[in-house]
Design an enzyme around this catalytic site. Structure first.
Site, PDB file in Angstrom:
ATOM      1  N   HIS A  75       0.925  -1.294  -0.252  1.00 51.39           N
ATOM      2  CA  HIS A  75       0.059   0.317   0.434  1.00 51.39           C
ATOM      3  C   HIS A  75       0.826   1.425  -0.107  1.00 51.39           C
ATOM      4  CE1 HIS A  75      -3.819  -2.302   1.549  1.00 51.39           C
ATOM      5  NE2 HIS A  75      -3.750  -1.953   0.262  1.00 51.39           N
ATOM      6  N   GLU A 195      -0.580  -2.782  14.881  1.00 50.24           N
ATOM      7  CA  GLU A 195      -1.217  -1.395  13.963  1.00 50.24           C
ATOM      8  C   GLU A 195      -2.528  -0.592  14.738  1.00 50.24           C
ATOM      9  OE1 GLU A 195      -3.838  -1.358  11.545  1.00 50.24           O
ATOM     10  OE2 GLU A 195      -4.351  -3.423  10.448  1.00 50.24           O
ATOM     11  N   SER A 233      -5.462  -1.917  -6.136  1.00 54.10           N
ATOM     12  CA  SER A 233      -4.243  -2.718  -4.957  1.00 54.10           C
ATOM     13  C   SER A 233      -5.068  -4.400  -4.681  1.00 54.10           C
ATOM     14  CB  SER A 233      -3.953  -2.738  -3.875  1.00 54.10           C
ATOM     15  OG  SER A 233      -4.126  -1.717  -3.382  1.00 54.10           O
ATOM     16  N   HIS A 366     -18.325  -3.116   1.028  1.00 53.55           N
ATOM     17  CA  HIS A 366     -16.802  -3.084   1.136  1.00 53.55           C
ATOM     18  C   HIS A 366     -16.739  -3.110   2.313  1.00 53.55           C
ATOM     19  CE1 HIS A 366     -12.926  -1.018   1.126  1.00 53.55           C
ATOM     20  NE2 HIS A 366     -13.424  -0.546   2.177  1.00 53.55           N
ATOM     21  N   SER A 368     -13.420  -3.532   5.798  1.00 54.72           N
ATOM     22  CA  SER A 368     -11.869  -2.691   5.807  1.00 54.72           C
ATOM     23  C   SER A 368     -11.381  -3.996   5.995  1.00 54.72           C
ATOM     24  CB  SER A 368     -12.028  -2.707   7.203  1.00 54.72           C
ATOM     25  OG  SER A 368     -10.976  -1.986   7.537  1.00 54.72           O
ATOM     26  N   HIS A 370      -8.512  -3.993   8.140  1.00 58.03           N
ATOM     27  CA  HIS A 370      -7.924  -3.661   9.342  1.00 58.03           C
ATOM     28  C   HIS A 370      -8.808  -3.799  10.040  1.00 58.03           C
ATOM     29  CE1 HIS A 370      -4.654  -1.014   7.929  1.00 58.03           C
ATOM     30  NE2 HIS A 370      -5.612  -0.057   6.706  1.00 58.03           N
ATOM     31  N   HIS A 392       0.860   3.070  14.192  1.00 60.69           N
ATOM     32  CA  HIS A 392      -0.268   2.952  12.688  1.00 60.69           C
ATOM     33  C   HIS A 392      -1.329   3.645  13.319  1.00 60.69           C
ATOM     34  CE1 HIS A 392      -2.410   2.019   8.634  1.00 60.69           C
ATOM     35  NE2 HIS A 392      -0.853   1.502   8.606  1.00 60.69           N
TER      36      HIS A 392
END
Lengths: 556, 556
Positions: A75, A195, A233, A366, A368, A370, A392
């Site tokens: 990323h 993170e 990506s 969508h 996430s 994370h 992060h």
């Protein structure tokens, strides 16, 4: 800085108290290893700045000890600073096959590919820098081929998670090495860096596979062309889009440079499977019946120059969005991009398209990449660290992450909420945060580092708010007298005629010059100061505005 | 425009395809009645603009027929344009008692109060303009004393909802007139104009009362000072904050000009009940034990100059936020304000405060004042209109609202999705949208209308991205020759030394002037064009930037 074999030092050059420009460093004995080198995008206050990257002054000063840059995944906020970094510090770069593919695209653009040393690793690789061993574990994220890193030192192990979520049913086999993580935890983790992006969000991230069904349903229902946008990506998402297209007998055209580039890397390196003949050129779109076509494009964040924005305003040559076409946003807006995204949605409605964009949270296509709070707690549980640094994320995220660590048993005092540049030193098994190294933002404007700093940005801000008045004085060098009337020129200040104000200001300037001359104080710095002050005051009294005042002296 | 007694015309001067600057008009026979006159706040692309208000050219041209401005409620997007409007068109203003209080604050600031004709109405008032009768009904919203409007004409009734939600348990008795709405619907509604802000959100808006319990719990738990921010005009929320403070034995200090002003109006006019002695001056905050104090302040949207932002950076004289203080955001961020809000939250964490800001949607201490889909369907059902114009929203919201109208039985063809300026004419019972009137944005910069348009904004944008180079030429009037070397001055362009580039550019300019002179083409417009072109090219080639080039000629 004292460097001994009893000391490990850990710090961030970027990524703490911000989203973006991630760059972390582990120092042990005589060796420094860097993790990631990302960029971040400026907010509106940084007028005209293209990119922000970490200031690497400290690394330059210690360049003899910098052994490697290890990249966790591809990323932008982890690789976007690499070309600028390698120009100044050409160290070996270690990354997985897919990540290297993306780095290579960047280095080609910067004409740096040939002189860079790129080394492919995978989750089984083992590296050694001095007395520091390095091994890896696979994590799941919204891009293929992501790694967490273990640094083995005689003093204990340090783990850096990279970006991750736990997805037990990922797409394209991007599983986390949960067993390996458990083993690492069992062996003992002295310090964990994990993170924090979604530390504020309760629950567990939904699986990427949940998207597949929604995509299939949306493709099934579409009466004419499908135009779909996601992060290039996010190859797992792209794979599911390919699958939906296949099930509904649609060919796919790719629009947008990064979509074309990244998909090519993914196919070539075996991360994406596209049936033969499915990809078509954009010229072929209009030759097929609309119900046989899907367009996969960039621009899900509302970027004004990306394919989707141009399509939405009818500015994409040869391709039109027509009534009953279906446009799908298969990505959520990153905070800050909402307005750009909704204005594109409005334009698409104006064209008569059906738009699927997650108005109610239920219909959002969508998930996430994370981990939410439960994902983060699972990582903390598996690693069971003595010390913990949440990385992060912005400060509130780091705070929430600390609470999560506490909840699974990490001592509150053993968590370090740090700033970029703060150093945690671990000596004799005890971690302390007492000192810091110089860090900062380096601005990239027009593809180049530097040249743009505080003064320039201050001027840009003032001009952008109230414009500028240029006052030109022509004086005789010999006598210090005005050779002609002062002239006032405006830019970004007023559209309509301002001849009366201009006459006023010219007279005011003449008066100031003459007065100062009589007092024998007509040195240029005095003149400049007095003109600025008086003009500013006059304009503010009359118009409540504060344009930049630029007096220019021509001596003849 | 043909004006007959068989024709009603309806249009918006603002509020369609945008959030903000609401202004609608009903024309019947020889009379025009205006509904609301709001402002909106510019996005980042409108550099330096303070406010946007509707362009009222059409009304000025028809000023003899404009009878009144009726204001539905006191939010900025409905009253913010009034001072600028009244300066140009001084018509009677009708509004409820609380709304008038807020309008008066504005008119005082603009020194317009004396010459304005302000007329108080309530939900029982009946007005008459020519052959058009006007009556009202109460609606619930996030500010007291809100009205919907019914226009009675011989051709049928037109209803304008104002902003509304249905809250069956509102605070402070702000009930909707549901029975009256049902009657209006029973009598027959020819055309409904209804607000669309939350047309994308499924379900029913939660009641304002749900906030009370959360506020009480948060106040109960707070160990030291409570600092709480909400919209000043949300008096129901303020009332619940007062109640929570009372239950926990806290005094309240008000910070921020609009909070002080609006609360004063609310108390004075009987919309807010505050126990005697509860309000304290900000100087008294530090004299009380922290657990006895609550601070109610402006700045819930992260406005950089508001009280909360200044508190969060330690820049509020005499008042500090200390560890264990509790800060509560009792308002959700309006789209576009998220970044400003989160940066304040981060600053508050850095000060050691406990921050309650709705990280998970569950903990959010906010409910919307705008009805969700089920609220909008209830209004549509009660009014049961023949024709429908969704108003007050961006295009996607209007589209969703159309679908809701369809779902309760309004013919798709009878809904008009319009732009500002589009006119719906109803003649012989048939509505048609075929023509439009001139509309647009009027920019306010520095408290004044106008002066700032396309050119100025274009210059501000270019400067803000790449700065400016000023090229000064001094030439003899008689011979058209350079009297000295050209001089290049930069602003907002480069921080470091650029003497080499400057020398280059000066030489380039000299060359151009000399060449054009030899060719006898040294007229100022030719010189200017050639200098701009060449300098721009040279700078772009060397630096990939495009500063504004301003050549200045001084003739002596």
């Amino acid at each position: 800085m004292s460097v001994t074999e009893n000391l490990i030092s850990v710090f961030a050059l970027g990524g703490l108290n911000e989203i973006g420009k991630n760059m972390y460093a582990i120092e042990y004995s005589n060796d420094i290893v860097i993790i990631d080198c990302g960029n971040k995008f400026p907010d509106e206050s940084l007028l005209g700045i293209d990119l922000i990257i970490p200031d690497i002054t400290y690394l330059i000063e210690n360049k003899d000890r910098v052994r490697a840059l290890i990249v966790t995944h591809g990323h932008e906020d982890h690789i976007g600073g690499i070309p600028f970094f390698l120009k100044r510090l050409n160290v070996p770069v270690y990354a997985t096959r897919f990540t290297l593919g993306l780095i290579e695209i960047k280095l080609k653009e910067h004409k740096l590919l040939r002189e860079s040393e790129l080394l492919e690793i995978n989750s089984h690789s083992k590296l050694k820098f001095g007395k520091m061993g390095v091994s890896f574990f696979k994590v799941t994220h919204s891009i293929p081929d992501c790694l967490g890193i273990v640094f083995q030192t005689p003093l204990g192990n340090i783990v850096h998670t990279g970006d991750f979520k736990f997805d037990l049913t990922p797409v394209n086999n991007q599983h986390s090495d949960i067993h390996k993580m458990a083993e690492i935890g069992n062996e003992g983790v002295l310090l964990l860096l994990s993170e924090s992006t979604n530390a504020e969000r309760p629950g567990l991230t939904p699986s990427e596979q949940t998207i597949g069904e929604q995509l299939d349903a949306a493709f099934m229902k579409a009466e004419r062309k499908v135009i779909i946008s996601t992060f290039a990506s996010n190859i797992s998402r792209v794979q599911q889009i390919v699958n939906a297209a296949q099930k509904t007998n649609r060919k796919i055209a790719l629009l947008g440079r990064s979509m074309v580039n990244v998909v090519a890397v993914a196919i070539e390196r075996g991360y994406l499977t596209v049936p033969d003949g499915m990809l078509i050129d954009q010229n072929e779109i209009n030759e097929l019946p609309p119900e046989k076509v899907a367009i996969l494009c960039t621009g899900s964040q509302g970027e004004p120059l990306a394919a989707l924005a141009r399509l939405s305003t009818g500015n994409f040559r040869g391709i039109d969005i027509l009534p009953k076409d279906t446009v799908i946003f298969a990505a959520g807006p990153i905070p800050g991009n909402e307005r750009n995204v909704t204005s594109i949605i409005d334009n698409l409605y104006a064209l008569g398209a059906t738009v699927i964009y997650g108005s109610g949270s239920s219909s959002r296509i969508h998930v996430s990449g994370h981990g939410y709070q439960e994902d983060l707690k699972l990582m903390l549980t598996l690693m069971n660290p003595k010390y913990f640094i949440p990385i992060h994320g912005e400060l509130r995220m780091l705070h929430h992450h600390r609470l999560l660590a506490e909840s699974i048993g990490v001592d509150r005092g053993n968590t370090f909420i740090m700033n970029n540049g703060d150093v945690v030193d671990i000596e004799h098994g005890i971690a302390r945060q007492t000192r810091n190294i110089p860090v900062g933002n380096t601005y990239v404007d027009g593809g180049e580092i530097g040249n743009v700093g505080g003064f320039v940005l201050r001027d840009r801000k003032q001009f952008s708010e109230d414009g500028m008045l240029i006052i030109v004085l022509t004086m005789s060098k010999a006598e210090g007298k005005l050779l002609s009337e002062p002239e006032t020129i405006s830019r970004g200040f007023i559209d309509s005629d301002f001849s009366e104000l201009r006459r006023n200001l010219n007279q005011l300037t003449t008066k100031i010059v003459n007065e100062l001359q009589e007092e024998n104080r007509n040195q240029w710095n005095v003149l400049k100061r007095e003109i600025k002050k008086s003009i500013q005051q006059r304009v503010f009294n009359q118009m409540k505005r504060k344009p930049m005042i630029v007096p220019i002296l021509i001596e003849i």
